[in-house]
Write a protein that holds these residues in place. Structure first.
Motif, PDB file in Angstrom:
ATOM      1  N   UNK A 234       0.849  -1.187   0.000  1.00 43.61           N
ATOM      2  CA  UNK A 234       0.000   0.000   0.000  1.00 43.61           C
ATOM      3  C   UNK A 234       0.888   1.242   0.000  1.00 43.61           C
ATOM      4  N   UNK A 235       0.310   2.373  -0.350  1.00 50.37           N
ATOM      5  CA  UNK A 235       1.036   3.648  -0.340  1.00 50.37           C
ATOM      6  C   UNK A 235       0.374   4.596   0.650  1.00 50.37           C
ATOM      7  N   UNK A 236       1.192   5.267   1.447  1.00 50.07           N
ATOM      8  CA  UNK A 236       0.683   6.223   2.433  1.00 50.07           C
ATOM      9  C   UNK A 236       1.304   7.585   2.175  1.00 50.07           C
ATOM     10  N   UNK A 237       0.472   8.627   2.180  1.00 51.94           N
ATOM     11  CA  UNK A 237       0.977   9.992   1.998  1.00 51.94           C
ATOM     12  C   UNK A 237       1.664  10.459   3.279  1.00 51.94           C
ATOM     13  N   UNK A 238       2.875  10.959   3.105  1.00 55.06           N
ATOM     14  CA  UNK A 238       3.693  11.408   4.239  1.00 55.06           C
ATOM     15  C   UNK A 238       3.798  12.932   4.231  1.00 55.06           C
ATOM     16  N   UNK A 239       3.244  13.600   5.234  1.00 49.28           N
ATOM     17  CA  UNK A 239       3.365  15.064   5.288  1.00 49.28           C
ATOM     18  C   UNK A 239       4.828  15.496   5.344  1.00 49.28           C
ATOM     19  N   UNK A 240       5.128  16.622   4.737  1.00 52.94           N
ATOM     20  CA  UNK A 240       6.512  17.104   4.675  1.00 52.94           C
ATOM     21  C   UNK A 240       7.098  17.282   6.077  1.00 52.94           C
ATOM     22  N   UNK A 244      10.441  15.348   7.681  1.00 48.94           N
ATOM     23  CA  UNK A 244      11.634  16.046   8.174  1.00 48.94           C
ATOM     24  C   UNK A 244      11.882  15.756   9.654  1.00 48.94           C
ATOM     25  N   UNK A 245      10.854  15.884  10.461  1.00 50.34           N
ATOM     26  CA  UNK A 245      11.020  15.794  11.923  1.00 50.34           C
ATOM     27  C   UNK A 245      10.715  14.411  12.489  1.00 50.34           C
ATOM     28  N   UNK A 246      10.072  13.540  11.685  1.00 53.72           N
ATOM     29  CA  UNK A 246       9.654  12.250  12.204  1.00 53.72           C
ATOM     30  C   UNK A 246       8.310  12.384  12.929  1.00 53.72           C
ATOM     31  N   UNK A 247       7.698  11.274  13.238  1.00 53.73           N
ATOM     32  CA  UNK A 247       6.415  11.312  13.939  1.00 53.73           C
ATOM     33  C   UNK A 247       5.569  10.084  13.647  1.00 53.73           C
ATOM     34  N   UNK A 248       4.293  10.185  13.934  1.00 53.19           N
ATOM     35  CA  UNK A 248       3.364   9.072  13.759  1.00 53.19           C
ATOM     36  C   UNK A 248       2.524   9.299  12.506  1.00 53.19           C
ATOM     37  N   UNK A 249       2.441   8.273  11.685  1.00 50.76           N
ATOM     38  CA  UNK A 249       1.706   8.358  10.422  1.00 50.76           C
ATOM     39  C   UNK A 249       0.565   7.335  10.424  1.00 50.76           C
ATOM     40  N   UNK A 262       7.464   6.968  12.052  1.00 53.46           N
ATOM     41  CA  UNK A 262       8.353   7.370  10.958  1.00 53.46           C
ATOM     42  C   UNK A 262       9.550   8.109  11.543  1.00 53.46           C
ATOM     43  N   UNK A 263      10.773   7.685  11.241  1.00 49.73           N
ATOM     44  CA  UNK A 263      11.952   8.374  11.771  1.00 49.73           C
ATOM     45  C   UNK A 263      12.168   9.712  11.062  1.00 49.73           C
ATOM     46  N   UNK A 264      12.904  10.617  11.664  1.00 52.65           N
ATOM     47  CA  UNK A 264      13.198  11.896  11.017  1.00 52.65           C
ATOM     48  C   UNK A 264      13.948  11.704   9.694  1.00 52.65           C
ATOM     49  N   UNK A 265      13.737  12.652   8.831  1.00 51.99           N
ATOM     50  CA  UNK A 265      14.422  12.720   7.538  1.00 51.99           C
ATOM     51  C   UNK A 265      14.155  11.453   6.690  1.00 51.99           C
ATOM     52  N   UNK A 293       5.943   5.025   1.487  1.00 59.23           N
ATOM     53  CA  UNK A 293       5.548   6.390   1.826  1.00 59.23           C
ATOM     54  C   UNK A 293       5.914   7.346   0.696  1.00 59.23           C
ATOM     55  N   UNK A 294       5.041   8.302   0.462  1.00 60.96           N
ATOM     56  CA  UNK A 294       5.246   9.321  -0.572  1.00 60.96           C
ATOM     57  C   UNK A 294       4.991  10.683   0.052  1.00 60.96           C
ATOM     58  N   UNK A 295       6.000  11.557   0.001  1.00 56.31           N
ATOM     59  CA  UNK A 295       5.879  12.867   0.641  1.00 56.31           C
ATOM     60  C   UNK A 295       4.830  13.711  -0.068  1.00 56.31           C
ATOM     61  N   UNK A 296       3.959  14.292   0.721  1.00 57.05           N
ATOM     62  CA  UNK A 296       2.903  15.169   0.198  1.00 57.05           C
ATOM     63  C   UNK A 296       3.254  16.614   0.560  1.00 57.05           C
ATOM     64  N   UNK A 297       3.431  17.437  -0.474  1.00 58.42           N
ATOM     65  CA  UNK A 297       3.730  18.845  -0.238  1.00 58.42           C
ATOM     66  C   UNK A 297       2.449  19.571   0.162  1.00 58.42           C
ATOM     67  N   UNK A 298       2.514  20.396   1.193  1.00 58.00           N
ATOM     68  CA  UNK A 298       1.302  21.075   1.665  1.00 58.00           C
ATOM     69  C   UNK A 298       0.921  22.238   0.741  1.00 58.00           C
TER      70      UNK A 298
END
Length: 316
Positions: A234-240, A244-249, A262-265, A293-298
């Protein structure tokens, strides 16, 4: 077809035990999914299966030895050779000429295990419940006259639409041509186009054993999950900011939504593996869920982000 004794490599005085042992040995050797290197493995497998259709039943073996039936199990009726396989008796069966439990042992007083029972024992599948050893085509399981009988085949073929959710729970349903809605078990790691045989669930006719239902699986594409064997992708959109900072997705699974750490960077294209969140595996357990994961630009603060990128690139 060749003489069944020759096909199984046994003498005409061979015991039931010797015939069964010969069939087991050859079935294991030429099983289409166990022997992919030999070009004619499937044809040989069909031939030994049909030979056991004759020699694996006491009544059929006696009739073959007496010259009453041929190597394909067809009656040798004097004076009816011109019927080209048609039933000269209007659909009536001779006693013992192919009636019995589909794929099972006893035909009358026969003491042999049926071919499908032996294959189930060898390859860990229960053919009577719709599964098939190794996923090979179901029409290779029974090639002798016992699969159809006089008067034409009673087997029915139908296609079942199967979803990823069906694969996960191992169950699906299909409507047969006679209107019956049938629930059946799915083999682990089922594939698109795979055929599941349900013994005794096909056409029915008085005086004859029921045919089988041959169900072709048609896997329905899922917008969220792609099945790859027992694994899911599956693919999940990863907020920018999270990249960069890591967090929960938040990530969707077949069991519901979970939080992926998700680890930073983290860059686009990074794949995370969630153990045991896939589909049932052969032999037990479950596959994994692969999260790409695919980075989603805001859309918000676009100008600020573009200005920062120009500064990083040394632009004015």
């Amino acid at each position: 077809m060749r003489d069944p004794y020759t096909v199984l490599g046994v003498s005409r005085t061979a015991s039931e035990k010797e015939i069964k042992a010969a069939f087991r040995k050859l079935a294991k050797r030429y099983h289409p999914d166990q022997n992919k290197s030999e070009k004619n493995a499937r044809e040989k497998f069909n031939e030994i299966n049909q030979a056991y259709e004759i020699l694996g039943d006491r009544d059929k073996r006696r009739k073959f030895d007496a010259g009453e039936i041929d190597a394909e199990g067809k009656p040798r009726f004097a004076g009816f050779e011109g019927f080209a396989g048609a039933d000269p008796f209007g659909g009536f069966e001779f006693r013992g000429a192919g009636r019995g439990r589909p794929g099972g042992a006893p035909f009358g007083d026969a003491g042999f295990a049926g071919a499908e029972d032996i294959l189930s024992e060898l390859f860990g599948s229960s053919l009577g419940r719709g599964a098939r050893p190794g996923g090979f085509r179901a029409d290779t399981l029974r090639t002798g006259p016992g699969a159809t009988g006089p008067g034409g085949p009673l087997d029915v073929s139908v296609t079942a639409q199967v979803s990823v959710e069906d694969l996960a729970r191992g169950k699906a349903s299909v409507r047969l041509p006679d209107g019956r809605q049938l629930s059946f078990s799915l083999p682990p790691e089922a594939r698109d186009g795979q055929i599941v045989r349900l013994a005794g669930q096909g056409g029915r006719q008085p005086g004859r054993r029921a045919g089988d239902a041959l169900i072709t699986l048609a896997l329905v594409p899922n917008p969220r999950f792609e099945a790859i064997g027992a694994d899911l992708r599956t693919t999940a959109e990863l907020p920018l900011a999270t990249a960069v900072h890591g967090g929960r997705l938040p990530v969707d699974t077949l069991d519901g939504r979970i939080a992926l750490t998700v680890p930073p960077w983290t860059s686009s294209g990074k794949v995370f593996r969630l153990k045991g969140k896939g589909l049932p595996r052969k032999g037990g357990g479950h596959g994994d869920l692969l999260v790409n994961v695919a980075i989603r630009l805001p859309d918000e603060r676009r100008g600020e982000i573009e200005a920062m990128m120009r500064r990083l690139a040394g632009e004015k």
